[in-house]
Design an enzyme around this catalytic site. Structure first.
Site, PDB file in Angstrom:
ATOM      1  N   SER A  49      -2.992   4.426  -5.406  1.00 41.05           N
ATOM      2  CA  SER A  49      -3.928   3.339  -5.681  1.00 41.05           C
ATOM      3  C   SER A  49      -4.275   3.159  -7.151  1.00 41.05           C
ATOM      4  O   SER A  49      -4.987   2.199  -7.487  1.00 41.05           O
ATOM      5  CB  SER A  49      -5.216   3.530  -4.865  1.00 41.05           C
ATOM      6  OG  SER A  49      -4.991   3.190  -3.513  1.00 41.05           O
ATOM      7  N   LYS A  52      -3.504  -0.235  -8.462  1.00 43.78           N
ATOM      8  CA  LYS A  52      -4.398  -1.382  -8.303  1.00 43.78           C
ATOM      9  C   LYS A  52      -4.833  -1.961  -9.649  1.00 43.78           C
ATOM     10  O   LYS A  52      -5.163  -3.150  -9.732  1.00 43.78           O
ATOM     11  CB  LYS A  52      -5.614  -1.000  -7.465  1.00 43.78           C
ATOM     12  CG  LYS A  52      -5.341  -0.887  -5.966  1.00 43.78           C
ATOM     13  CD  LYS A  52      -6.618  -0.616  -5.200  1.00 43.78           C
ATOM     14  CE  LYS A  52      -6.381  -0.672  -3.691  1.00 43.78           C
ATOM     15  NZ  LYS A  52      -5.463   0.365  -3.204  1.00 43.78           N
ATOM     16  N   SER A  99     -10.490   1.039  -2.394  1.00 37.64           N
ATOM     17  CA  SER A  99      -9.020   1.180  -2.382  1.00 37.64           C
ATOM     18  C   SER A  99      -8.397   0.605  -1.106  1.00 37.64           C
ATOM     19  O   SER A  99      -7.622   1.268  -0.412  1.00 37.64           O
ATOM     20  CB  SER A  99      -8.608   2.650  -2.547  1.00 37.64           C
ATOM     21  OG  SER A  99      -8.703   3.045  -3.890  1.00 37.64           O
ATOM     22  N   SER A 104      -4.461  -5.236  -1.242  1.00 40.98           N
ATOM     23  CA  SER A 104      -3.362  -5.153  -2.215  1.00 40.98           C
ATOM     24  C   SER A 104      -2.116  -5.835  -1.660  1.00 40.98           C
ATOM     25  O   SER A 104      -1.427  -6.586  -2.363  1.00 40.98           O
ATOM     26  CB  SER A 104      -3.023  -3.694  -2.532  1.00 40.98           C
ATOM     27  OG  SER A 104      -4.099  -3.009  -3.105  1.00 40.98           O
ATOM     28  N   TRP A 143       4.374   1.270  -4.145  1.00 37.14           N
ATOM     29  CA  TRP A 143       3.518   2.156  -4.952  1.00 37.14           C
ATOM     30  C   TRP A 143       2.907   3.301  -4.139  1.00 37.14           C
ATOM     31  O   TRP A 143       2.166   4.122  -4.693  1.00 37.14           O
ATOM     32  CB  TRP A 143       2.412   1.333  -5.611  1.00 37.14           C
ATOM     33  CG  TRP A 143       1.482   0.638  -4.655  1.00 37.14           C
ATOM     34  CD1 TRP A 143       0.279   1.107  -4.198  1.00 37.14           C
ATOM     35  CD2 TRP A 143       1.672  -0.645  -4.038  1.00 37.14           C
ATOM     36  NE1 TRP A 143      -0.283   0.194  -3.328  1.00 37.14           N
ATOM     37  CE2 TRP A 143       0.541  -0.893  -3.218  1.00 37.14           C
ATOM     38  CE3 TRP A 143       2.677  -1.604  -4.090  1.00 37.14           C
ATOM     39  CZ2 TRP A 143       0.409  -2.071  -2.469  1.00 37.14           C
ATOM     40  CZ3 TRP A 143       2.539  -2.774  -3.340  1.00 37.14           C
ATOM     41  CH2 TRP A 143       1.416  -2.998  -2.548  1.00 37.14           C
ATOM     42  N   ALA A 198      -4.342   8.409  -4.231  1.00 35.69           N
ATOM     43  CA  ALA A 198      -3.968   9.565  -3.425  1.00 35.69           C
ATOM     44  C   ALA A 198      -2.835   9.205  -2.484  1.00 35.69           C
ATOM     45  O   ALA A 198      -2.902   8.201  -1.772  1.00 35.69           O
ATOM     46  CB  ALA A 198      -5.156  10.078  -2.615  1.00 35.69           C
TER      47      ALA A 198
END
Length: 255
Positions: A49, A52, A99, A104, A143, A198
């Site tokens: 994350s 982001k 997150s 996203s 990602w 994480a």
């Protein structure tokens, strides 16, 4: 010693680092000089994350994100909902704070494969590989434990470009990303901007700290071990470890 910067009188402090820490690195955002480096800071791993920050710049630059609260998107069944907090309407502020992976994914789908890949290459973000793999679609998962990888030192290079506004995105994109990543309270008199991450047992905390016109970028990478609380995100562990050490670390670097 190659790939390490020594500080007189700090050996005892550094020896107290958590056994699971992989890297701690801090750089002068003005010159780019790495002023503190310990551990393995060159190996590339999943950004999780922390990516982001890059997605935020893309989303605002492309016009899909408007401000801190717009657009708000409703949660729908079938979205990634690994955490209970993700099962709620989400705006940019909540997205960054909690997150929220599905938000996203909404942004990267809106960009489309070609534009998403072009932004990642333009940012020179790690290995810039958002193709994905056999188990992960690149547009929505590159990602997270997939093809996109970045080292702590590469995080510092990217963050320096963010701080100095060198990524060829709109000023609004920089301003909003700074707003979303700003931490609630100063620490040791420094204003902090940061993002946890994480995945695959790795925990990240990356960002920058500013005070009186001076800015440092930082990246902490750790790996969870059996002694860590198993109900706490590895990113939170990385962040909390950084926060605990930050006053002493910054005191050794900044006059």
């Amino acid at each position: 010693m190659k790939n390490r910067i020594a500080f007189i009188g700090l050996f005892s402090l550094f020896s107290m680092a958590h056994a699971a820490e992989i890297c701690m690195a801090i750089a002068d955002a003005g010159s780019g000089a790495v002023v503190l480096q310990r551990g393995d800071c060159r190996n590339q791993v999943t950004p999780a994350s922390t990516f982001k920050i890059a997605i935020s710049l893309m989303g605002y630059d492309a016009g899909f994100l408007k401000d801190e609260y717009t657009p708000e998107r409703p949660y729908q069944p079938g979205y990634v909902d690994w955490l209970p907090s993700w099962k709620h309407p989400t705006n940019p502020q909540k997205w960054m704070k909690d997150s929220v992976v599905w938000y996203s994914q909404h942004l990267t789908r809106s960009l489309g494969k070609e534009r998403f890949a072009a932004y990642t290459r333009k940012f020179e973000y790690g290995n810039a590989n958002v193709a994905g793999d056999a188990e992960h679609d690149g547009l929505t998962m590159a990602w997270i434990s997939s093809s996109l990888r970045i080292s702590p030192l590469e995080q510092l290079i990217f963050l320096r470009k963010v701080v100095n506004r060198q990524l060829d995105v709109t000023q609004h994109a920089y301003a909003m990303t700074e707003a979303l990543t700003k931490q609630d309270k100063p620490l040791a008199g420094w204003e902090l901007h940061g993002k946890t991450g994480a995945a695959s047992g790795f925990g990240w905390y990356v960002g920058w700290a500013s005070k009186k016109g001076k800015t440092y970028t930082y990246a902490r990478l750790m790996r969870r071990d059996a002694s860590d609380p198993q109900d706490v995100s590895a990113g939170v562990l990385a962040r909390d470890g950084f926060m605990a050490q930050f006053p002493a670390l910054i005191g050794s670097i900044a006059p």
